[in-house]
Each structure stands twice: as C-alpha cells, then as structure tokens.
Design an enzyme around this catalytic site. Sequence first.
Site, short mmCIF file in Angstrom:
data_model
loop_
_atom_site.label_atom_id
_atom_site.label_comp_id
_atom_site.label_asym_id
_atom_site.label_seq_id
_atom_site.Cartn_x
_atom_site.Cartn_y
_atom_site.Cartn_z
N ASP A 57 -13.05 73.90 27.45
CA ASP A 57 -13.82 73.04 28.35
C ASP A 57 -15.22 73.63 28.44
OD1 ASP A 57 -14.58 71.22 30.54
OD2 ASP A 57 -12.43 70.87 30.67
N HIS A 72 -17.05 67.68 27.39
CA HIS A 72 -16.55 68.96 27.90
C HIS A 72 -16.60 70.03 26.82
CE1 HIS A 72 -15.46 67.70 31.91
NE2 HIS A 72 -14.85 66.64 31.43
N GLU A 110 -14.56 61.78 30.10
CA GLU A 110 -15.84 62.15 30.69
C GLU A 110 -16.88 62.59 29.66
OE1 GLU A 110 -14.32 63.47 35.08
OE2 GLU A 110 -14.24 65.02 33.57
#
Length: 751
Positions: A189, A262, A325
Amino acid sequence: MNLHFVSVILIILFGTFNQILFAQAKDVSPILPSPVVYKRVKGNLYLPKKLSLNKSEYPENIRSQFDVLLEKFHKLNTVDTTGKAFIRLRKLKNVPKDFYSIAVNDYLLISYSNEKSLFYALESLIQLIQTEDDIKYIPKAFIQDYPKFEWRGLHLDVSRHFFTVDEIKKYLDLMAFYKLNTFHWHLTDDQGWRIEIKAFPKLTSIGAYRDSTVSRHFTSQPREYNKEKYGGFYTQDEIKEIVSHAKQRYISIVPEIEMPGHSRAALAAYPEFSCNNIQKPVPGLWGVYDDIYCTKEESFQFIESILEEVVNLFPGEYIHIGGDEAPKTRWKHCENCQNRIKENNLKNEEALQSFFINRIDRFLSKKNKKIIGWDEILEGGLSPNAAVMSWRGMKGGIDAAKKSHYVVMTPGSHCYFDHYQSKSKDEPLAIGGYTPLEKVYDFNPIPSELNTNESSFILGAQANLWTEYIPNLKQLEYMAYPRAIALSQSLWCHDRPSYNSFFKTLTETHFLFLDLLNVNYSRSSLKPNIDIASIKNGISIKVNAHDSLDSYKTQIIENDTIVEVFDLKSGQPLSIKSTEKNMTMTDLKFTSTKNNISSGIRIMRHLGLGATTNYITEPNPQYNYNKSLLTDGQYGARPWRGHEWIGFDSSEIVFEIELATKKKVKNININFLKSNGSWIYLPNKVLIYKKRTKRWRLCKSRKVKNEKTKFKINRRIRKLRFVIRTHEQIPTGLPGAGHTPWTFIDEIEFQ
Ligand code: ACM
Ligand code: ZN
C-alpha cells in the site's frame, strides 16, 4: 442438509445404540461456529488421561496440532495404539464438501470426508471437552457439520502497520480454530511495501520504510507526526514459512499486490513507473493519493515481473490485484496514458483502468491464477475472469454476480473490523464507523436481490482489518475478536442459532478459550446498552444489561469528585434534570456487579437538557438513531464514528425545539461536524425563529464559520424553530463534488 440425510446418518452411527434423546428444544452446542447438528444424548463420556488413537490414520500436521491444543486446553495427551482406539476414525464418501461428524458415546467416532474435515473435527472435539473437579468428560452427543460458504476470510493490512512472522502465525492459528479458511494478506500500500521482490530490491530497501507517521486521527487538526522511521518486510523465505503454516491449517492465502492505486511506496522506490517520474517519499499520512502506476509498457513489465515472483510464492487459486481508490488525475495529464487511450480506442480513464486490469488478468491467467479485485474493477467494464470483492456495500457484488462473476462480500457496514465495536467513550481510537458484534452476527452475504443461480456466485465473505489505527498485535486481536467468531458463524452455519444463544456460548465458554490462547479480545459486547430519552425538564437513562439480572454500581461524578454512589438495576430508569443556571458537566460511571466491566457517559447539563425536538425535515434514518439526541447532553464523538450525530442530506433542514418551561436563555450553541472526507460540511447559514402569537418571527440568523456556532439570545423563550441552509452543492475539487453536502449536528446547548 435435508432431514432425510440426517436420519440416515443417525441410523448409521447410532444404529446399535438406543438411548438417543430427542430433546424438545434445540440443544446448544459449545462449538463455534455452531455445527449443523448437535444432538445431546443422555450421559457423559469420561476421558482417560491418554486418549488412544491409531497413528497411521493421521497426517502429521493434524496430529501435532491436536496434541498441542489438547495439552493446552485440557492437559490431556494422545497415545498410539494398534488395537481398538478411544478416538476412532472412519472415512466417508458422498457427503457434502468438508463434511465431518463426531459421535460421542462409549468412545469417540469421527467420520470425515477429507483431511481438512478431519482437522475441523478435531478442532471441534477440543471445544467439546469439559472439566469438573479435575475430571474430563464430553457430554454424549452426536455432531454433524460442514460449512455453508467456501470463502470464510480475514484480511490483514500489513502496510499501515507491520506484523511479524510469529504474529501472523498466531493470527492464522486463531483463524483455524474458528474454521476460517482464507487469509487475505494486504502486502502493499502507499505507506509500505512488505514483500521481498528479488528483481526489484529497492521495493523493500526504500519502499518498506517511512520516515514518520501521523499521530492521532488523521482528520485531527493540526496534524502531528511522530518523526520515527517505521517499516519492515517479509523475505521470500519468511513468506514460504507462513504459506506452509497456513497450509497446515487448511488456510489459503490470497496475497494482494495493489494496483494501479495505493502504490506510493512502490513509486517511492521506482518513480520511473509513475506518470511524471517525480520521486516522492513513502507517505506517513493515511488517505488516497493521486500518484498511481502509469499505463506505459515499462510499468506493466515492472508489475508483471513482480507478479511472476508472487505467483511462485503463493500456491492458492487467487491473486488480489487491488483496484480500489485509484484517482485518474495523473492519467488525465500523462502523454503515455492518453496515447494508450487513443491507441486502444478507449472511452475514458475508467476504461483505461479496465484495460489495465484486463492486461494483468491475461498475464495471471497464463500462470493459472485467477484475479480478484475491489469493486472499483467493475468501473469501465469487468475483466472476463475477474472475481469481485464488494466493499462499498453489496451493490458491486450484486452487479458482478448478475454478470456471472464470482464475488466475495465484505461490505463496510458489517465486515470492516477497523470500525468501533461499542459506543462507549473509552474504546481505543479507530478510523470511525460502528460495527458491533450483533451487527456482524446478523450479516448475510447473500443479498435478497439475487436469485438462486446468481447467489451461487457468492463465494462467501471476509472481514477486513485495515491497520491505520491498529499499531500492534494486541490491538489487532482486540478489533478482530470476538467479531471474527460472529463472522465465522455467518459463513459456516446453515441455520444460525439466535444471537442470544450465540452470545451465551461465546461469553461463557469461548472467552475462556480465548484467554487460554492468550488473545486480547474485546469485551465490549458485554457492555450494556445505554438508552437515553427525554423526560420533562431532563433526561432518563436506562442501563440495559445483556443479563437482565445484572445491576450496576453507579457513581455520579462532578468536577472529578464522586458525589453519589448507588445501585442501579438493569433497565431501571435514572433521571438527570436540566440545570436552571450555568451549564455543568456530570459524569456517570456504571460498573457491572456480574462482570466488573465499566461503562461511562458524560452529560452536559444545560437549560435545554431533554427538550423535545420536532423534526420538520426528517434526518437520514441511517444516522438518526435517537430522537432526543440533539438535547441529550452528549456530544457527537470526534473522530466521527458513523453515529452519535443527527445526519441530514437535504439542502434545507427545519426542526423545532421546545423547552419544558419558559426559561431565560443567554446563548444557544449549535455544534456541527466538519469531516469533508466523508462529504460532511458546515452549512451555510442558520436562522432561528421564535413563535409570537401564531406566527414564527425571525429572531437570529448568521453564517456558519465554525463547528461550534454561537447565537446570542438574551430573552425568555420556550419554543424555537431552526432553519439550516447548506451550500447547494459540494464545490468542484472537494470530496463529494457535485453532491448535496451532508450536515451533521449534535448538540444544541441552551446556556
Ligand atoms: C478499501 O477499503 N479501500 C478496499
Ligand atoms: Zn501515465
């Protein structure tokens, strides 16, 4: 399981016994997750100190784990025999997948269908053994069991905080004990890359470490950082060790390599695979970043080389490729990405993400792996072989199942174990949200929108443990347990017992097991529900225990001094009056006389405490959990937990508040919440009206600049109307742009 099948098995196993007791009520099994059948039979089977078995019947890993648990839980051992064993095994064919049964009679007879189900049978057996005066026995019973869902998962984010090999092993051991079988290992991440990749050593030498980490909740202002280097990673040897540990427990590991978003940690190490080649450090702030992988050929080759090594380390069926995202800001301004769109006739950047995932899907398919990704991978078109992990509610999962794609449900509402588990003010800091044990228990991964065929694409569900606010194993265990047991119950059981029955088994039996296993589980589910309601000129508080016979030593504390102590029965109302002059703070502490667990609330006693609110605009029911909330003396919590505030999603909000009697009020303070990341904004303006004869007359109006907005009133009032106007739309560039902003209020103080 149909009843016919049950009775056939009963006859096979108990044909020679005639003392089957068909109890009226369903017998309660001590095993969690609860088995399909638990039928109590008269009498007990007393256990010798050494339980004999035929060694050759057991795979080594199963026998050794059974021995360890038997010793740890019951101080018992096994011993080999070549004759008639105390624990006898029998292999079954043509039974449901992972089926086992245990007949506890004059010896133990375990029937199983495969190694995994033998392992499950022995985990269950451990949970059946009881002790009285040092004597070990098992109540005679007949058990039949097999799981409902194939994917019974727990996730763990090791990027935001790192967990050691031994800690991961303990996490896996516990999963196995509760028959969870899929470990989703979130290995990469923004805040840290955690897996050694031999082709790209900087991924770990640079990407595994950040220089500083944000302190407190990331929305707290001003932001503070701890300025400490933090990080770590798993070598490939360590990964192999963990994979093998999981395999021995019949747990499959799904590694996640996040893309295209990410990916700040990877891009800190190799900025050449971003769109703008700018090197930025591994961030220590939680959030969603614009810097994502570029879609140029070199970036794909980089990712594919990484996946090549990942595939070789993990024998499981699935590789998780993230997909959530991923802002498209960089792609919009990147020549390479725009060329990619043109060359491939793609409609937009969402289609480019779909193109991205498609390419990775094809690469992994050639390696005989299936991909799974977060539900954003549906946007721009779903790759043909992809499975979907539905996290933004169930909708993504429903859409995917309707298109005949496999789905794992993990909606934030029930499966995000980084949320708070009680409303008590003393819960340790969490990201927000409210997911108590009972809510997890009620979870059904099959939404009503799906027909039987579509439902067959729901593989199961999992709970996610994002670790922004979970810095260590102790806190991880606190957040995961006992909620993971409730989840296992939702995924294993075909016909779940009631929550009350589960709760009794959990707290009376399994909390002791968790103690034995040295697990720092949360006891928050034992806390009472505290209900507050308006009464004339004040509020009434009821402390409702799970056990109605419980009572609470109650302390009333003012200015840190205990002013009153008394005993309060569960459900007995306690009233607190509003003040007549200055506002004062009163703390109440309730300590259970049964389990010694304390809960506390703090009440601001103002002139309007308990005043009645008449909502002309209905609050959004998702957040409106208590009608008296605006004047109950308690403030909405910060950071926002998803409740404890009245939430409105309309651009004009109207409500009236009526005090018990006419009172001289100097000021009114309205407390708003600002949490832009959740689309919660301060409103534009507040107007306060006072009733004169039959008409509402404007008494005060002002623009809202701060979370606490003060209105000078200085007159005697009883009933007021509040009109709150929000900005029409959230402006461009801010989270939720284009939508009506949310308005959250609590409390309205009368001074
Ligand atoms: C997620 O929680 N971003 C999948
Ligand atoms: Zn690019």
